[in-house]
Design an enzyme around this catalytic site. Structure first.
Site, short mmCIF file in Angstrom:
data_model
loop_
_atom_site.label_atom_id
_atom_site.label_comp_id
_atom_site.label_asym_id
_atom_site.label_seq_id
_atom_site.Cartn_x
_atom_site.Cartn_y
_atom_site.Cartn_z
N HIS A 137 39.21 47.11 -37.67
CA HIS A 137 38.94 48.54 -37.86
C HIS A 137 38.44 48.82 -39.27
CE1 HIS A 137 43.32 49.81 -39.21
NE2 HIS A 137 42.65 49.28 -40.20
N GLU A 142 39.32 52.38 -34.55
CA GLU A 142 39.99 51.24 -33.92
C GLU A 142 39.11 50.65 -32.82
OE1 GLU A 142 42.71 50.28 -35.26
OE2 GLU A 142 44.12 51.90 -35.63
P1 PGA Z 1 45.04 47.01 -46.19
O1 PGA Z 1 44.47 47.91 -45.03
O2 PGA Z 1 44.11 47.14 -47.34
O3 PGA Z 1 46.39 47.59 -46.48
O4 PGA Z 1 45.11 45.60 -45.67
C1 PGA Z 1 43.13 47.80 -44.68
C2 PGA Z 1 42.87 48.59 -43.43
O5 PGA Z 1 43.72 48.62 -42.55
O6 PGA Z 1 41.77 49.17 -43.32
#
Ligand code: PGA
Length: 243
Positions: A137, A142
């Site tokens: 995503h 999503e």
């Molecule tokens: P994260 O999240 O940087 O905490 O890994 C990235 C995302 O879910 O877009």
């Protein structure tokens, strides 16, 4: 698509901050799209240091990718709170030029249309920063059969709710919905900077880059259709990539 493999998270954060700095130095009234999550935290620390050394943010306009729906801005888990505590409170950005989706808005459709309109009025996003979820995503777009093009309200997947529960006292407290820029909003940005760090992201990075196809099963794969994308990965996130 330019892929940059950086030695570690620190190098990745420095490189990302350098790219953002160059954008602002070239055009002091740049429109910057910011992202939340663990990945850009190091980049934001670098930007705060750059500000201490004189980088001026006073003319930039900002648009954040997304916000949980149902959380007030004052909630410690809101993306408003994240952006102010990790960046905006420490640089001289003008609060009037900061835009983050409103997680409490009643007329969501109108809000989303206005958000798109405000981005257009500001001249479009010059540089959009993105993280990537383990499921591919970007923002809260999503994987699904169909993808919404503009800013919209969306349901979070179970995987994302699980991943994000690390910040909440219990999984039940994680909001089930969010307002997010759509893939169309993101793709209209003039330049895109996607950051991926750590072993957790190795599988999705390998899968996306190897397949060389655009699929709604991997929302980030739409970036193949954009002509100005930098993907910054550290060696851990690149560990499954073919050299
Ligand atoms: P994260 O999240 O940087 O905490 O890994 C990235 C995302 O879910 O877009």
């Amino acid at each position: 698509m330019r892929i940059h493999i950086l030695k570690n998270y620190e190098e990745l954060s420095k490189k990302a901050a350098e790219i953002i700095k160059s954008q602002i130095v070239l055009k002091d009234d740049s429109v910057i799209g910011f992202a939340t999550g663990s990945t850009p935290l190091g980049t934001y620390k670098e930007l705060i240091n750059m500000h201490k050394e004189g980088l001026d943010f006073s003319n930039i306009t900002t648009f954040n990718l997304d916000e949980y729906y149902g959380l007030p801005a004052s909630d410690v888990n809101s993306y408003h709170y994240f952006m102010y505590s990790n960046l905006f409170d420490h640089i001289n950005v003008s609060k009037k030029k900061v835009h983050i989706p409103d997680g409490e808005v009643k007329d969501v459709d109108k809000f989303c249309k206005d958000y798109e309109g405000n981005i257009a009025k500001a001249g479009g996003i010059d540089l959009q920063i993105l993280g990537i979820g383990k499921n591919g995503h970007i923002g809260f777009n999503e994987p699904d059969d169909n993808m919404d093009v503009p800013t919209h309200l969306t349901d979070l997947t179970e995987g994302t709710i699980n991943a994000n529960s690390r910040f909440f006292d219990s999984i039940d407290q994680v909001p089930k919905q969010a307002i997010t820029m759509g893939l169309g909003t993101i793709m209209k940005s003039k330049r895109i900077l996607l950051l991926a760090s750590g072993e957790d992201k190795a599988e999705i990075i390998e899968k996306m880059l190897k397949a060389q196809v655009v699929t709604t099963n991997i929302p980030a794969s739409f970036l193949f259709l954009h002509n100005n994308v930098d993907i910054l990965v550290d060696e851990k996130a690149a560990s499954l990539m073919e050299r």
